[in-house]
Design a protein around this motif. Sequence first.
Motif, PDB file in Angstrom:
ATOM      1  N   TYR A   1      49.544  -5.325 -17.228  1.00 41.36           N
ATOM      2  CA  TYR A   1      48.970  -4.738 -16.693  1.00 41.36           C
ATOM      3  C   TYR A   1      48.677  -2.855 -17.001  1.00 41.36           C
ATOM      4  CZ  TYR A   1      47.145  -2.258 -11.775  1.00 41.36           C
ATOM      5  OH  TYR A   1      46.941  -1.358 -10.999  1.00 41.36           O
TER       6      TYR A   1
ATOM      7  N   SER B   1      48.466  -1.322 -20.466  1.00 43.74           N
ATOM      8  CA  SER B   1      47.370  -0.788 -19.987  1.00 43.74           C
ATOM      9  C   SER B   1      47.109   0.225 -18.681  1.00 43.74           C
ATOM     10  CB  SER B   1      46.495  -1.517 -19.220  1.00 43.74           C
ATOM     11  OG  SER B   1      46.076  -2.785 -20.382  1.00 43.74           O
TER      12      SER B   1
ATOM     13  N   TYR C   1      34.956   2.224 -19.833  1.00 40.36           N
ATOM     14  CA  TYR C   1      34.700   0.859 -19.604  1.00 40.36           C
ATOM     15  C   TYR C   1      36.685   0.217 -19.564  1.00 40.36           C
ATOM     16  CZ  TYR C   1      30.461  -0.659 -20.909  1.00 40.36           C
ATOM     17  OH  TYR C   1      28.924  -1.172 -21.618  1.00 40.36           O
ATOM     18  N   ASP C   2      37.433   1.004 -19.794  1.00 39.19           N
ATOM     19  CA  ASP C   2      38.713   0.890 -18.983  1.00 39.19           C
ATOM     20  C   ASP C   2      39.052   0.861 -18.391  1.00 39.19           C
ATOM     21  OD1 ASP C   2      38.507  -0.363 -22.799  1.00 39.19           O
ATOM     22  OD2 ASP C   2      40.443   1.188 -22.939  1.00 39.19           O
TER      23      ASP C   2
ATOM     24  N   ALA D   1      37.975  -1.824 -16.000  1.00 40.20           N
ATOM     25  CA  ALA D   1      38.464  -2.950 -16.282  1.00 40.20           C
ATOM     26  C   ALA D   1      39.413  -2.391 -15.674  1.00 40.20           C
ATOM     27  CB  ALA D   1      39.223  -3.102 -18.027  1.00 40.20           C
TER      28      ALA D   1
ATOM     29  N   GLN E   1      40.637  -5.725 -12.520  1.00 37.90           N
ATOM     30  CA  GLN E   1      41.575  -6.444 -12.409  1.00 37.90           C
ATOM     31  C   GLN E   1      43.101  -6.481 -11.251  1.00 37.90           C
ATOM     32  OE1 GLN E   1      44.507  -4.861 -15.898  1.00 37.90           O
ATOM     33  NE2 GLN E   1      45.318  -7.128 -15.641  1.00 37.90           N
TER      34      GLN E   1
ATOM     35  N   PHE F   1      34.870  -4.675 -24.168  1.00 39.32           N
ATOM     36  CA  PHE F   1      34.741  -4.572 -22.728  1.00 39.32           C
ATOM     37  C   PHE F   1      34.614  -6.196 -21.919  1.00 39.32           C
ATOM     38  CE2 PHE F   1      32.857  -4.894 -18.452  1.00 39.32           C
ATOM     39  CZ  PHE F   1      34.459  -4.029 -17.571  1.00 39.32           C
TER      40      PHE F   1
ATOM     41  N   LYS G   1      37.955  -8.176 -22.742  1.00 37.52           N
ATOM     42  CA  LYS G   1      38.889  -7.166 -22.333  1.00 37.52           C
ATOM     43  C   LYS G   1      39.295  -8.115 -21.334  1.00 37.52           C
ATOM     44  CE  LYS G   1      41.301  -3.173 -21.408  1.00 37.52           C
ATOM     45  NZ  LYS G   1      42.121  -2.922 -22.406  1.00 37.52           N
ATOM     46  N   LEU G   2      37.767  -7.965 -20.229  1.00 33.47           N
ATOM     47  CA  LEU G   2      38.439  -8.820 -18.718  1.00 33.47           C
ATOM     48  C   LEU G   2      38.110 -10.037 -19.264  1.00 33.47           C
ATOM     49  CD1 LEU G   2      34.970  -7.396 -16.893  1.00 33.47           C
ATOM     50  CD2 LEU G   2      37.020  -6.687 -17.210  1.00 33.47           C
ATOM     51  N   ARG G   3      37.881 -11.321 -20.223  1.00 33.61           N
ATOM     52  CA  ARG G   3      38.282 -12.311 -20.394  1.00 33.61           C
ATOM     53  C   ARG G   3      39.885 -12.378 -20.567  1.00 33.61           C
ATOM     54  NH1 ARG G   3      36.071 -15.760 -25.875  1.00 33.61           N
ATOM     55  NH2 ARG G   3      37.225 -14.166 -27.161  1.00 33.61           N
TER      56      ARG G   3
ATOM     57  N   MET H   1      42.190 -10.756 -19.362  1.00 30.33           N
ATOM     58  CA  MET H   1      42.458 -10.998 -18.193  1.00 30.33           C
ATOM     59  C   MET H   1      42.967 -12.137 -17.310  1.00 30.33           C
ATOM     60  SD  MET H   1      40.843  -7.459 -16.866  1.00 30.33           S
ATOM     61  CE  MET H   1      41.684  -5.731 -18.000  1.00 30.33           C
TER      62      MET H   1
END
Length: 456
Positions: free
Chosen positions: A249, A252, A296-297, A300, A304, A363, A366-368, A370
């Motif tokens: 995290y 990121s 988008y990032d 996310a 998160q 996107f 990316k969430l998948r 996390m």
Amino acid sequence: MSRQRYISRRAVLRGIGTAVALPALEAMVPGAGRAARAAAPAGKTPLNRMVFIVVPNGKVMEDWTPTKEGADYELPPTLAALEKVRDEFNVLSGLGHVNGLALGDGPGDHARAASSYLTGAHPYKTGGKDIRVGISVDQFAAQRIGRATRLASLEIGCDKSRNSGECDSGYSCAYSHNISWRSESSPMAKETNPKLVFERLFSGGRGADSPEAARRARYRKSVLDLVSEDAERLRGRLGSADRRKLDEYFTSVREIERRIEGLVYVADQDGEVPLPEVEKPAGVPREYAEHVRLMYDMLALALQADVTRICTFMVGDESTNRQYRFLGVPDGHHYLSHHGGDKAKIDALRKINRWHVGEFARFVDKLRGMREGEGSLLDNAMIMYGSDLADGNQHGHLDLPTLMVGRGGGTIKTGRHIRFPKKTPMTNLFLSMLERMGVQADRFGDSTGKLTGLEG
């Protein structure tokens, strides 16, 4: 884990003018993912998120809509980029907004499409200050459960809002430039500057213009540098899995900071070494593609870290005539959407549609990745993606291109194409989403009842 002290789900790391929210960790109570869902009362899902993402000017619908229903369907060309994550979403057909139609008001479909998209209401036709449409579903939820997070809701976009003057056949620009409405006459201003979004997420509520933020900029301090002591104390209380998640995290957060500030870093054996600054804007990127990806990032990260659970993202304002030269498309988007059957214009639209879906697919992936409890962030999310018009050439409002990503706390069966009867109100879907967010409502907009079929 047995000797580990539990920490609050709303815990943050604090420093000078900074508050860094934490991702879901195993050390938190009541936890996240499947384990938490099993312990939650029926209809009560912890950490559920509700996100609405809209791309303007409709779609080439024959390239969007699958020919078969159910799980055994083939992704059409526009959705091909989602193949890797097809088990994470449903394609929904047949949902629309009758209130996007003229209903005696004449032209102005783009304004009506955007303003009715999350409100389910017909906008009052005016180019003046007496705008009126209805509260949007995101704000309906935020006003009831928004206090559970530091930000009640987050509104972002890539085109600056314009709320005065006329933009579409006698309709105020406020209608075309907003999808989030606090009340029937008050749109929610969206933030388009990535730097200001970042400051809002991590400035402890003091904002980008605060003295603390200015001091940090002068000393070129990362928000993570300012909370380092707090972070080290926290690490000592976490198990190995939580420490890895926290490090991912933080990585990121740092990466986004660097992109915003225009710094170039290289890695060597001693770690990361800053190089001199390059000529690059510190706010809105010059390139639209980078702007979209950056937003988008940060969206996310906001999800998160549980800074907010309610978000809207206007990837472009309705009827925008943006050019996509980086795709080899020099003509404006709105101009192309009125293609009149011209093959060259339709092919250009296909390129634009596929590019947007490709960025969305990144996107979702990316969430998948996390992790939350035994699953991923998508287990506790409902992300609606699509356009507020169907075929832009015909200004269609009754079969809107719609994806629903995420399992809504284990209440949505994904991986399917679901076709509802034509003219099914989109607001029926909103009622079902509100229920999954713990918000009870008998009606929303022009709804006729909760949407059934999502649960499988």
